[in-house]
Design an enzyme around this catalytic site. Sequence first.
Site, PDB file in Angstrom:
ATOM      1  N   GLU A 201       0.168   4.561 -14.998  1.00 13.44           N
ATOM      2  CA  GLU A 201      -0.456   4.462 -16.317  1.00 13.44           C
ATOM      3  C   GLU A 201       0.454   5.057 -17.388  1.00 13.44           C
ATOM      4  OE1 GLU A 201      -4.887   4.747 -16.184  1.00 13.44           O
ATOM      5  OE2 GLU A 201      -4.527   6.262 -17.723  1.00 13.44           O
TER       6      GLU A 201
ATOM      7  N   GLU B 174       3.158   2.675 -18.069  1.00 17.49           N
ATOM      8  CA  GLU B 174       2.608   1.558 -18.855  1.00 17.49           C
ATOM      9  C   GLU B 174       2.461   1.956 -20.323  1.00 17.49           C
ATOM     10  OE1 GLU B 174      -1.127   0.187 -17.359  1.00 17.49           O
ATOM     11  OE2 GLU B 174      -1.177  -1.567 -18.674  1.00 17.49           O
TER      12      GLU B 174
ATOM     13  N   CYS C 128      -9.631   4.562 -15.162  1.00 14.29           N
ATOM     14  CA  CYS C 128      -9.978   5.227 -13.896  1.00 14.29           C
ATOM     15  C   CYS C 128     -11.448   5.122 -13.580  1.00 14.29           C
ATOM     16  CB  CYS C 128      -9.671   6.714 -13.960  1.00 14.29           C
ATOM     17  SG  CYS C 128      -8.116   7.072 -14.697  1.00 14.29           S
TER      18      CYS C 128
ATOM     19  N   SER D 257      -5.466  -0.047 -19.657  1.00 11.94           N
ATOM     20  CA  SER D 257      -4.374  -0.036 -18.692  1.00 11.94           C
ATOM     21  C   SER D 257      -4.769  -0.908 -17.502  1.00 11.94           C
ATOM     22  CB  SER D 257      -4.148   1.400 -18.223  1.00 11.94           C
ATOM     23  OG  SER D 257      -3.420   1.399 -17.020  1.00 11.94           O
TER      24      SER D 257
ATOM     25  N   LYS E 129     -18.570   4.288  -8.039  1.00 14.66           N
ATOM     26  CA  LYS E 129     -17.485   4.080  -7.082  1.00 14.66           C
ATOM     27  C   LYS E 129     -17.953   3.241  -5.891  1.00 14.66           C
ATOM     28  CE  LYS E 129     -14.100   6.284  -9.110  1.00 14.66           C
ATOM     29  NZ  LYS E 129     -12.864   5.604  -9.486  1.00 14.66           N
TER      30      LYS E 129
ATOM     31  N   GLU F  25     -17.526  -0.084  -7.187  1.00 15.72           N
ATOM     32  CA  GLU F  25     -16.120  -0.420  -7.419  1.00 15.72           C
ATOM     33  C   GLU F  25     -15.426  -0.864  -6.124  1.00 15.72           C
ATOM     34  OE1 GLU F  25     -13.357   2.813  -8.191  1.00 15.72           O
ATOM     35  OE2 GLU F  25     -12.291   1.623  -9.683  1.00 15.72           O
TER      36      GLU F  25
ATOM     37  N   GLU G 151     -11.471  -8.040  -6.006  1.00 15.87           N
ATOM     38  CA  GLU G 151     -10.030  -7.872  -6.210  1.00 15.87           C
ATOM     39  C   GLU G 151      -9.469  -6.682  -5.434  1.00 15.87           C
ATOM     40  OE1 GLU G 151     -12.423  -7.832  -8.465  1.00 15.87           O
ATOM     41  OE2 GLU G 151     -12.110  -6.331 -10.039  1.00 15.87           O
TER      42      GLU G 151
END
Lengths: 128, 489, 584
Positions: free
Chosen positions: C284, C287, C310, C330, C369, C372, C377
Amino acid sequence: MSKVKSFTDLKNLKSEYHKKQIFGTPAESLVQIKVGMATCGIASGAKEIKKFLIEECEHQAIDAEIKQTGCLGYCYAEPMVEVQLPDSEPVVFGYVDKKRAKSIIENYIIQGEEIEGEIPISFKTIND
Amino acid sequence: MTDTKKQIRIALRNCGLIDPEQIEDYIAQDGYFALGKCLTEYTQDQTIAEIKESGLRGRGGGGFPTGLKWEITKNVEADQKFVVCNADEGDPGAFMDRSILEGDPHSVLEAMAICGYCIGADKGLIYIRAEYPLAIERLKIAIKQAREFGLLGNDILGTGFNFDIELRYGAGAFVCGEETALIHSMEGLRGEPTFKPPFPSVSGYMGKPTNVNNVETFASVPVIINKGAGWFNKIGTEKSKGTKVFALAGKINNVGLVEVPMGTTLREVVYDIGGGIVNGKEFKSVQTGGPSGGCLTKDFLDTPIDYDNLVAAGSMMGSGGMIVMDEDDCMVSIAKFYLEFTLEESCGKCTPCRIGNKRLHEILEKITEGNGTEEDIDRLKVLSNVIKDTSLCGLGQSSPNPVLSTIANFEDEYLAHVKDGKCPAGQCKSLLRYDIIEDLCTGCTLCFRNCPVGAITGERRAPHFIDQSLCIKCGVCFEKCKFDAITLT
Amino acid sequence: MDTINLIIDNKPIVVKKGTTILEAASSIGVQVPTLCHMKLDDLNIENKPGGCRVCVVEVEGRRNLAPACCTDVHEGMVVNSHSIRAINARRTVMELILSDHPADCLICAKSGDCELQDMAQQLGIRKIHYPGEQSHYREDTSPAIIREIDKCIMCRRCEMMCNEVQTVGVLSAINRGFDSVVSPAFEMNLDHSECTYCGQCVAVCPTGALTEVDDTGKVIRALSDPAKTVIVQTAPAVRAALGEEFEMEPGTLVTGKLVSALRRLRFDHVFDTDFAADLTIMEEGTELLNRLGKHLAGDKDVKLPILTSCCPAWVKFFEHQFPEMKEIPSTARSPQQMFGSIAKTYFAEKLGVERENLVVVSIMPCVAKKYECGRDEFKVNGNPDVDHVITTRELAALIKLSNIDFKTLPNEDFDNPLGESTGAGVIFGTTGGVIEAAVRTAYEIHTKKELPRLDFDELRGMDGIREATIDFDGLPIKIGIAHGLGNARKLLEDIQAGKSEFHAIEIMSCPGGCIGGGGQPYHHGNAEILKKRQMAIYQEDKNKTLRKSHENPHIIKLYEEFLGEPMSEKAHHLLHTEYFDRTE
């Protein structure tokens, strides 16, 4: 209608409208008919009665102004029709169906006879 | 009808007189004169003083002095203020607001403009329930005409005063008649009340000072201005001035809207104006104040009606519903009926109203089904008092009134249900009992053949019997019997 | 008059105007019981709908009882908080609530941690005098949150969190009267709604109506499967809160005991999400510098500010609410997912284990989470990079279930290589931490100089929106920080309106950041607990020898052996992601 520009204009307007109307002072030959057309009246069939009265007065060549108005509060007796003959006090009829409407025209308006079902006015107005 | 002139029509003055869709008719009746008079002859304070002097109190139920409310809202500093007309009439059986809006919409518009002038608002909102399509239609026409005549909009009557009105539609939730809930609903939020203070006069619609009055209150305002506070405050009682519109319903001959001076007795309304009880039955009770009101007995018939007397009698003015009951009405069932309404209409926000009323209803149901005990009556009283004591808004605080007032005034009926297993009015089906009188039964078998559940047994030409465990109290046997051999107790 | 004189329970007191009865009473040690009311000091979060009516008190001269939580005091007021009328009313109200609440305390997820249960005890409820019908609703299960709304008491805290604090707007009261309940619109399932799974509704629910999905069973099954190698990562905020589940003081750091407990639970390798946090900073931070470099070179198309990515609830939030801005955050995956990705490639290779036989478990302060790790993906051929996520609370339950006496555990260290971390990775656990960690690395990479200081106090604190300018050796870098999605929304709207001057913004969904996550031990409205956790996190950072991500030797090694360099093609493939417009 152009906007009323002042309170004086409004007062003048009132006199004009008041003259056109016949509240208490009926025009010479005009029969004033009011049909109670609040929700209660309409639900009891006032629309049809009004239509019938218009057709019938035309048919009988009665010089009448038939207008809608609000609710007089006599829900139990809807539909209600108020008739004011020239030079007379207004009279209110309740439970008006087509038959009674016909009778109002033929007996009360044309013949000038008293008919049953007259609802006495049970209130004072702000001007009484 | 002994006296035909007990009523005075102030709020309803133009209903039935003018064509509500013609502003000319309204103007012919001195329409918008009061507004003209205020704008050209009175200061804001003078106008408010006139309203205060008149003694007008809120007709939506609360009875808060209207002039004082205007004054409070006027005295709050703000860049914007609102005038709101509460047309969310929700009491079952009450329809005076609808009647005014359908019969004389301009009177409300005019009064709102006067209020706007007094408090310093240029915007009015009418919160009207969507179930009033005709009233909405006529209001729309009236607003359009008033704008065309320059009686709403900018520079009204050349005085530089601006005021316009818009409609907001409610979905018919009873609780939205409560002013904070109403404001939330207008803001697009869930229609539920919030704690007062702050009052809308300080922080209302969009957080701005907002004066909320009911339709009937507004409709009285132009008359006060035109005829003077002194004319108005001569009508009525010491603390309740003017007239009140009631919606008479129930077991009464002349069902309808009546407008009587404050101080008229219940007896005058029920008998002189209402024409007495249907079929000459005996008067039992009159319920005032809508679902949150109380049931008054014949002992109160000579009570002059005003805000304070009704409260003292254990009921309230409410928005003016008046439902008359006769000897055939079961007061326990009546209490249950009203509670059903509050149950449906509770917003569910606070515990006592959301759950407490449900429990009250369940106990009443238990009693009307014949399973109640004397302890249940005590529980009703205790719980009712807690609900009154702890609910968030007026709806909850008054919701147990029908229960408490029926217990207070008709405790013997409750006791008959729980102790004797009888419903004195014969309304509670579960408590009915059909029996065959042996001596009168001829054994014709007519009842036997008509009983839908086979609860009747007996040989031909011999007395028959009803098996109570099977009987569903439909009453067919009672109707069919030609020998009056079946009793109902 | 700015002060008010009043009497509460016979004690005269003077308080500021605008004080509520509840606050005034509390100031003299009169604890009026409350249920729906909740206030998080310093976070600007308060719920006082005045709905439960448990806090009613008697005020002399008043017609009815007054709710203490939302009644302001007035001059000369005489309050009796425990008159018989108040006590009876309060108990009756409580009985009413209980009469419409399932009495399954013995098997309820919140038993022992339930405010309703505690209140019933406090008020001494021994019988429900008004039993009756109970309301029944469909249970709603989502990837992260279970709604068992038969247990809803209409305190509206979740609704306040969802609407006012998070501005997600999924939960609201629906229906009327007895059937009223808090629900997504049209009673739709949570997983069909725009719910971000931030879990703040769970964090404030006083009863068992909202809880996290319990994944402990899956973890136990994996641990008992001999064919599987099971490794665990534990997020920074967990070590600052887990102790609370074992009656330890809030703010107690339990890192060593945590590692020790995980080992006793028989995880094959005990790793640290902080390692992946350091890795996140590498990606990050690079980036950010890339975008910044292009911006300074005059590239008009470059997207600035860069937003941190995050927080999975934050990601889902902008995918629903600001999909047109999905190019701004990001592309770096969250530390949890970076860990999973590296574990199932780099580490699996090292171990010589097939990815199917390597099970990655996360211990997270977060319920989002759980959602997530299930995103498509983050799967390879259907196999997720992270297999199971359990919250701090679930871990505590697992420790208790496994007969481990947590308090007496020895302190142990994480395993290597994925257990090594720097102080920069640790502070990911609090609001402001990610951006501070990024600054520490980006500064040194950009300026090629050593930072003169490591503590950036200007980035720390609890204010909902904070901003600071950090001098990158002459280049002023403008940094924004938001925690709570409502605050994030404000910054996003500024960006949308072209008013934002920030170069980088850190966004965390939960008030306080991960320390206040939806999977943490319940704070029961005590904001002090959050602050103590935050202090613990900064303490852990201070205790570390290495405090800059790019100095983590195992990170350096990971790039040398496996990834090449930050933002390399391999890094891009394994450590970056894309976002989706979820408005359709």
